[in-house]
Design a protein around this motif. Sequence first.
Motif, PDB file in Angstrom:
ATOM      1  N   SER A  15       0.830  -1.197   0.000  1.00 55.78           N
ATOM      2  CA  SER A  15       0.000   0.000   0.000  1.00 55.78           C
ATOM      3  C   SER A  15       0.867   1.250   0.000  1.00 55.78           C
ATOM      4  O   SER A  15       1.689   1.453   0.890  1.00 55.78           O
ATOM      5  CB  SER A  15      -0.895  -0.005   1.239  1.00 55.78           C
ATOM      6  OG  SER A  15      -1.543   1.230   1.385  1.00 55.78           O
ATOM      7  N   SER A  54      -0.323   4.226   0.430  1.00 58.87           N
ATOM      8  CA  SER A  54      -0.835   5.100   1.491  1.00 58.87           C
ATOM      9  C   SER A  54      -0.093   4.871   2.799  1.00 58.87           C
ATOM     10  O   SER A  54       0.267   5.825   3.498  1.00 58.87           O
ATOM     11  CB  SER A  54      -2.328   4.856   1.714  1.00 58.87           C
ATOM     12  OG  SER A  54      -3.067   5.199   0.580  1.00 58.87           O
ATOM     13  N   THR A  93      -7.486   8.423   6.188  1.00 60.42           N
ATOM     14  CA  THR A  93      -8.678   7.613   5.941  1.00 60.42           C
ATOM     15  C   THR A  93      -9.193   7.829   4.524  1.00 60.42           C
ATOM     16  O   THR A  93      -9.586   6.878   3.840  1.00 60.42           O
ATOM     17  CB  THR A  93      -9.764   7.954   6.970  1.00 60.42           C
ATOM     18  OG1 THR A  93      -9.242   7.757   8.275  1.00 60.42           O
ATOM     19  CG2 THR A  93     -10.991   7.099   6.776  1.00 60.42           C
ATOM     20  N   GLY A  94      -9.196   9.076   4.077  1.00 60.62           N
ATOM     21  CA  GLY A  94      -9.618   9.364   2.708  1.00 60.62           C
ATOM     22  C   GLY A  94      -8.728   8.683   1.676  1.00 60.62           C
ATOM     23  O   GLY A  94      -9.224   8.155   0.668  1.00 60.62           O
ATOM     24  N   CYS A  95      -7.429   8.662   1.919  1.00 55.66           N
ATOM     25  CA  CYS A  95      -6.505   7.978   1.000  1.00 55.66           C
ATOM     26  C   CYS A  95      -6.807   6.492   0.924  1.00 55.66           C
ATOM     27  O   CYS A  95      -6.745   5.887  -0.147  1.00 55.66           O
ATOM     28  CB  CYS A  95      -5.062   8.189   1.445  1.00 55.66           C
ATOM     29  SG  CYS A  95      -4.454   9.852   1.236  1.00 55.66           S
ATOM     30  N   PHE A 155      -9.765   5.067   1.442  1.00 58.61           N
ATOM     31  CA  PHE A 155     -11.002   4.873   0.687  1.00 58.61           C
ATOM     32  C   PHE A 155     -10.732   4.923  -0.817  1.00 58.61           C
ATOM     33  O   PHE A 155     -11.232   4.100  -1.577  1.00 58.61           O
ATOM     34  CB  PHE A 155     -12.045   5.921   1.063  1.00 58.61           C
ATOM     35  CG  PHE A 155     -12.789   5.603   2.317  1.00 58.61           C
ATOM     36  CD1 PHE A 155     -13.517   4.433   2.438  1.00 58.61           C
ATOM     37  CD2 PHE A 155     -12.770   6.486   3.376  1.00 58.61           C
ATOM     38  CE1 PHE A 155     -14.210   4.145   3.596  1.00 58.61           C
ATOM     39  CE2 PHE A 155     -13.459   6.207   4.542  1.00 58.61           C
ATOM     40  CZ  PHE A 155     -14.184   5.037   4.653  1.00 58.61           C
ATOM     41  N   ILE A 156      -9.920   5.887  -1.241  1.00 58.44           N
ATOM     42  CA  ILE A 156      -9.583   6.009  -2.667  1.00 58.44           C
ATOM     43  C   ILE A 156      -8.792   4.790  -3.136  1.00 58.44           C
ATOM     44  O   ILE A 156      -9.073   4.219  -4.192  1.00 58.44           O
ATOM     45  CB  ILE A 156      -8.795   7.308  -2.919  1.00 58.44           C
ATOM     46  CG1 ILE A 156      -9.702   8.514  -2.676  1.00 58.44           C
ATOM     47  CG2 ILE A 156      -8.204   7.334  -4.321  1.00 58.44           C
ATOM     48  CD1 ILE A 156      -8.975   9.835  -2.612  1.00 58.44           C
ATOM     49  N   GLU A 157      -7.801   4.375  -2.350  1.00 54.44           N
ATOM     50  CA  GLU A 157      -6.983   3.216  -2.716  1.00 54.44           C
ATOM     51  C   GLU A 157      -7.828   1.940  -2.774  1.00 54.44           C
ATOM     52  O   GLU A 157      -7.675   1.121  -3.680  1.00 54.44           O
ATOM     53  CB  GLU A 157      -5.849   3.051  -1.714  1.00 54.44           C
ATOM     54  CG  GLU A 157      -4.816   2.055  -2.128  1.00 54.44           C
ATOM     55  CD  GLU A 157      -3.613   2.046  -1.199  1.00 54.44           C
ATOM     56  OE1 GLU A 157      -2.802   1.122  -1.346  1.00 54.44           O
ATOM     57  OE2 GLU A 157      -3.464   2.949  -0.344  1.00 54.44           O
ATOM     58  N   ASN A 158      -8.735   1.792  -1.830  1.00 57.42           N
ATOM     59  CA  ASN A 158      -9.594   0.620  -1.795  1.00 57.42           C
ATOM     60  C   ASN A 158     -10.559   0.608  -2.981  1.00 57.42           C
ATOM     61  O   ASN A 158     -10.826  -0.438  -3.571  1.00 57.42           O
ATOM     62  CB  ASN A 158     -10.381   0.576  -0.480  1.00 57.42           C
ATOM     63  CG  ASN A 158     -11.037  -0.753  -0.257  1.00 57.42           C
ATOM     64  OD1 ASN A 158     -10.611  -1.767  -0.798  1.00 57.42           O
ATOM     65  ND2 ASN A 158     -12.086  -0.743   0.543  1.00 57.42           N
ATOM     66  N   LYS A 159     -11.074   1.773  -3.350  1.00 58.76           N
ATOM     67  CA  LYS A 159     -11.980   1.877  -4.494  1.00 58.76           C
ATOM     68  C   LYS A 159     -11.275   1.466  -5.787  1.00 58.76           C
ATOM     69  O   LYS A 159     -11.822   0.730  -6.605  1.00 58.76           O
ATOM     70  CB  LYS A 159     -12.497   3.304  -4.599  1.00 58.76           C
ATOM     71  CG  LYS A 159     -13.655   3.486  -5.509  1.00 58.76           C
ATOM     72  CD  LYS A 159     -14.124   4.931  -5.422  1.00 58.76           C
ATOM     73  CE  LYS A 159     -15.578   5.016  -5.762  1.00 58.76           C
ATOM     74  NZ  LYS A 159     -16.083   6.379  -5.681  1.00 58.76           N
ATOM     75  N   LYS A 160     -10.038   1.940  -5.968  1.00 59.94           N
ATOM     76  CA  LYS A 160      -9.262   1.571  -7.154  1.00 59.94           C
ATOM     77  C   LYS A 160      -8.986   0.072  -7.181  1.00 59.94           C
ATOM     78  O   LYS A 160      -9.070  -0.565  -8.229  1.00 59.94           O
ATOM     79  CB  LYS A 160      -7.941   2.338  -7.206  1.00 59.94           C
ATOM     80  CG  LYS A 160      -8.087   3.787  -7.547  1.00 59.94           C
ATOM     81  CD  LYS A 160      -6.737   4.482  -7.558  1.00 59.94           C
ATOM     82  CE  LYS A 160      -6.882   5.955  -7.805  1.00 59.94           C
ATOM     83  NZ  LYS A 160      -5.589   6.657  -7.772  1.00 59.94           N
ATOM     84  N   GLN A 178     -12.105  -1.808  -8.226  1.00 58.89           N
ATOM     85  CA  GLN A 178     -12.357  -1.684  -9.662  1.00 58.89           C
ATOM     86  C   GLN A 178     -11.407  -2.584 -10.459  1.00 58.89           C
ATOM     87  O   GLN A 178     -11.817  -3.183 -11.453  1.00 58.89           O
ATOM     88  CB  GLN A 178     -12.195  -0.233 -10.095  1.00 58.89           C
ATOM     89  CG  GLN A 178     -13.309   0.653  -9.624  1.00 58.89           C
ATOM     90  CD  GLN A 178     -13.076   2.116  -9.953  1.00 58.89           C
ATOM     91  OE1 GLN A 178     -11.985   2.498 -10.417  1.00 58.89           O
ATOM     92  NE2 GLN A 178     -14.075   2.940  -9.698  1.00 58.89           N
TER      93      GLN A 178
END
Length: 75
Positions: free
Chosen positions: A20, A22, A58-60, A62-67, A70
């Motif tokens: 990761s 992040s 936390t925002g990072c 969420f973005i990393e998990n979303k990518k 996908q």
Amino acid sequence: MVLAMIFGGHLLPFGWLYKSKSYMYSSIIVTISVLIIGCTCSPDIIALFMLLYEIVFTGCFFIENKKLMQETQSK
């Protein structure tokens, strides 16, 4: 200050373990930033910095998990 630096330092192995970015970037940013802030400002500023950084952290994730989700769905 020391506790915040320990928190930052313990993130580096997680960056390697979970691959990761992040975790890796956060480890470096938190440790160096808290050292600088701790030497120049009051402990209240360190607490505020860590609180705000945790929100960004936390925002990072969420973005990393979303990518990641996908990428796995497209395979």
